[in-house]
Motif scaffolding. Sequence first.
Motif, PDB file in Angstrom:
ATOM      1  N   GLU A  17      -8.128  17.086   5.914  1.00 50.90           N
ATOM      2  CA  GLU A  17      -8.119  16.593   5.218  1.00 50.90           C
ATOM      3  C   GLU A  17      -7.532  15.538   4.760  1.00 50.90           C
ATOM      4  O   GLU A  17      -7.398  14.616   4.500  1.00 50.90           O
ATOM      5  N   LEU A  18      -6.670  16.440   3.981  1.00 56.81           N
ATOM      6  CA  LEU A  18      -4.949  15.336   3.615  1.00 56.81           C
ATOM      7  C   LEU A  18      -4.394  14.822   4.972  1.00 56.81           C
ATOM      8  O   LEU A  18      -4.484  13.256   4.325  1.00 56.81           O
ATOM      9  N   ALA A  19      -4.716  14.998   5.989  1.00 55.90           N
ATOM     10  CA  ALA A  19      -3.489  13.700   6.995  1.00 55.90           C
ATOM     11  C   ALA A  19      -5.181  13.059   6.908  1.00 55.90           C
ATOM     12  O   ALA A  19      -5.031  11.579   7.592  1.00 55.90           O
ATOM     13  N   LEU A  20      -6.383  13.294   7.338  1.00 60.20           N
ATOM     14  CA  LEU A  20      -7.657  12.230   7.596  1.00 60.20           C
ATOM     15  C   LEU A  20      -7.288  11.432   6.210  1.00 60.20           C
ATOM     16  O   LEU A  20      -7.250   9.843   6.765  1.00 60.20           O
ATOM     17  N   THR A  21      -6.860  11.269   4.970  1.00 61.34           N
ATOM     18  CA  THR A  21      -6.805  10.797   3.899  1.00 61.34           C
ATOM     19  C   THR A  21      -5.442  10.144   3.863  1.00 61.34           C
ATOM     20  O   THR A  21      -5.893   9.139   3.363  1.00 61.34           O
ATOM     21  N   ALA A  22      -4.409  10.741   4.504  1.00 60.19           N
ATOM     22  CA  ALA A  22      -3.356   9.806   4.223  1.00 60.19           C
ATOM     23  C   ALA A  22      -3.447   8.663   5.670  1.00 60.19           C
ATOM     24  O   ALA A  22      -2.703   7.784   5.026  1.00 60.19           O
ATOM     25  N   LEU A  23      -3.776   9.886   6.307  1.00 58.18           N
ATOM     26  CA  LEU A  23      -4.144   7.639   6.819  1.00 58.18           C
ATOM     27  C   LEU A  23      -5.208   6.649   6.661  1.00 58.18           C
ATOM     28  O   LEU A  23      -4.296   5.299   6.743  1.00 58.18           O
ATOM     29  N   LEU A  24      -6.532   7.096   5.852  1.00 54.55           N
ATOM     30  CA  LEU A  24      -6.910   5.978   5.618  1.00 54.55           C
ATOM     31  C   LEU A  24      -6.311   5.376   4.154  1.00 54.55           C
ATOM     32  O   LEU A  24      -6.427   4.162   4.463  1.00 54.55           O
ATOM     33  N   MET A  25      -5.573   5.879   3.441  1.00 54.72           N
ATOM     34  CA  MET A  25      -5.081   5.498   2.662  1.00 54.72           C
ATOM     35  C   MET A  25      -3.960   4.722   2.851  1.00 54.72           C
ATOM     36  O   MET A  25      -2.921   3.667   1.863  1.00 54.72           O
ATOM     37  N   PHE A  26      -3.553   5.272   4.351  1.00 56.16           N
ATOM     38  CA  PHE A  26      -2.338   4.194   4.008  1.00 56.16           C
ATOM     39  C   PHE A  26      -2.834   2.306   4.891  1.00 56.16           C
ATOM     40  O   PHE A  26      -2.053   1.924   4.791  1.00 56.16           O
ATOM     41  N   VAL A  27      -3.757   2.878   5.100  1.00 58.72           N
ATOM     42  CA  VAL A  27      -4.414   2.036   5.906  1.00 58.72           C
ATOM     43  C   VAL A  27      -4.741   0.829   5.291  1.00 58.72           C
ATOM     44  O   VAL A  27      -3.953  -0.735   4.616  1.00 58.72           O
ATOM     45  N   ILE A  28      -5.721   1.745   3.920  1.00 60.92           N
ATOM     46  CA  ILE A  28      -5.947   0.620   2.369  1.00 60.92           C
ATOM     47  C   ILE A  28      -4.495   0.232   1.192  1.00 60.92           C
ATOM     48  O   ILE A  28      -5.255  -0.854   1.305  1.00 60.92           O
ATOM     49  N   VAL A  29      -3.884   0.564   1.475  1.00 66.28           N
ATOM     50  CA  VAL A  29      -2.762   0.246   0.575  1.00 66.28           C
ATOM     51  C   VAL A  29      -2.354  -1.213   1.517  1.00 66.28           C
ATOM     52  O   VAL A  29      -1.603  -1.654   0.680  1.00 66.28           O
ATOM     53  N   ALA A  30      -2.189  -1.010   3.036  1.00 67.73           N
ATOM     54  CA  ALA A  30      -1.824  -2.075   3.644  1.00 67.73           C
ATOM     55  C   ALA A  30      -2.237  -3.430   3.636  1.00 67.73           C
ATOM     56  O   ALA A  30      -2.095  -4.030   2.635  1.00 67.73           O
ATOM     57  N   VAL A  31      -3.489  -2.881   3.041  1.00 65.59           N
ATOM     58  CA  VAL A  31      -4.490  -4.659   3.279  1.00 65.59           C
ATOM     59  C   VAL A  31      -5.220  -4.801   2.097  1.00 65.59           C
ATOM     60  O   VAL A  31      -5.134  -5.928   1.928  1.00 65.59           O
ATOM     61  N   ALA A  32      -4.739  -3.791   1.126  1.00 68.25           N
ATOM     62  CA  ALA A  32      -5.215  -4.324  -0.510  1.00 68.25           C
ATOM     63  C   ALA A  32      -4.328  -4.533  -1.338  1.00 68.25           C
ATOM     64  O   ALA A  32      -4.345  -5.202  -1.795  1.00 68.25           O
ATOM     65  N   THR A  33      -2.605  -3.815  -0.897  1.00 71.37           N
ATOM     66  CA  THR A  33      -1.574  -4.358  -2.276  1.00 71.37           C
ATOM     67  C   THR A  33      -0.334  -4.943  -1.564  1.00 71.37           C
ATOM     68  O   THR A  33       0.168  -5.829  -2.130  1.00 71.37           O
ATOM     69  N   ASP A  34      -0.695  -5.459   0.515  1.00 71.50           N
ATOM     70  CA  ASP A  34       0.374  -6.237   1.007  1.00 71.50           C
ATOM     71  C   ASP A  34       0.075  -7.824   0.704  1.00 71.50           C
ATOM     72  O   ASP A  34      -1.300  -8.071   2.026  1.00 71.50           O
ATOM     73  N   THR A  35       0.661  -9.023   0.381  1.00 72.04           N
ATOM     74  CA  THR A  35       0.501 -10.278   0.507  1.00 72.04           C
ATOM     75  C   THR A  35      -0.022 -10.200   1.935  1.00 72.04           C
ATOM     76  O   THR A  35       0.112 -12.304   2.115  1.00 72.04           O
TER      77      THR A  35
END
Length: 229
Positions: free
Chosen positions: A130-148
């Motif tokens: 669950e840690l690894a699955l969520t880390a992968l998901l959050m890595f993508v979320i942060v990329a598309v949501a916070t990087d201009t």
Amino acid sequence: MPRPTLARRALAEAIATFALVFAGCGAIVANAARGGTLGGVGIAATFGLVIMAMIYATGHLSGAHVNPAVTIAFAATRHFPMREAAVYVPAQLVGAVLGATLLRAVWPDEPAQLGATLPSVGSVSAFAYELALTALLMFVIVAVATDTRAVGAAAAIAIGGTVGLDALFGGPVTGASMNPARSFGPALVADEWRSFWVYVAGPLAGALVGAIAYQAVRGDTASRRRVLP
């Protein structure tokens, strides 16, 4: 356009999380009750598609976190106000409980424990998954949501696709929750709490790891933006 009030944004989060549980866990329930007609691929696709749809529907209103782990990780990394996170998280939990409650009303015999997440491996291994699955998901979320520099218009596809991908290979192991609210709703309504801590601790830790990892590789702080609608 004026920004929606905090109450309206919290309502959008509740509705989106309701949809996640009703559709995603509903797919698990229907699959169990109808002889596996959807299968693992169908269930994974349902979770990915409902997340994609809810991001398109509510992303411009609330940011479409739909996940307490995401909200808390955004707040911890200063992308989102902690005061507003304290409102988002209860709204997400309420939406998840309402989704599971509707499933129970339709399926009173509670097939598959209403989609409750139960690991097929030991608790420590499930936590790591669950840690690894969520880390992968959050890595993508942060990329598309916070990087201009990222293509924001494709955020729903990228995030929904990652949820579906994680569910494809993680579903048979842990149920691929990645989301404390998604696990909390069915657990409460079906009274199924076995290994529940895995689905709180794993996603919370994983979301923080994913957010910090993207910050580490991004480097350019000038490209950072806050995740506000």
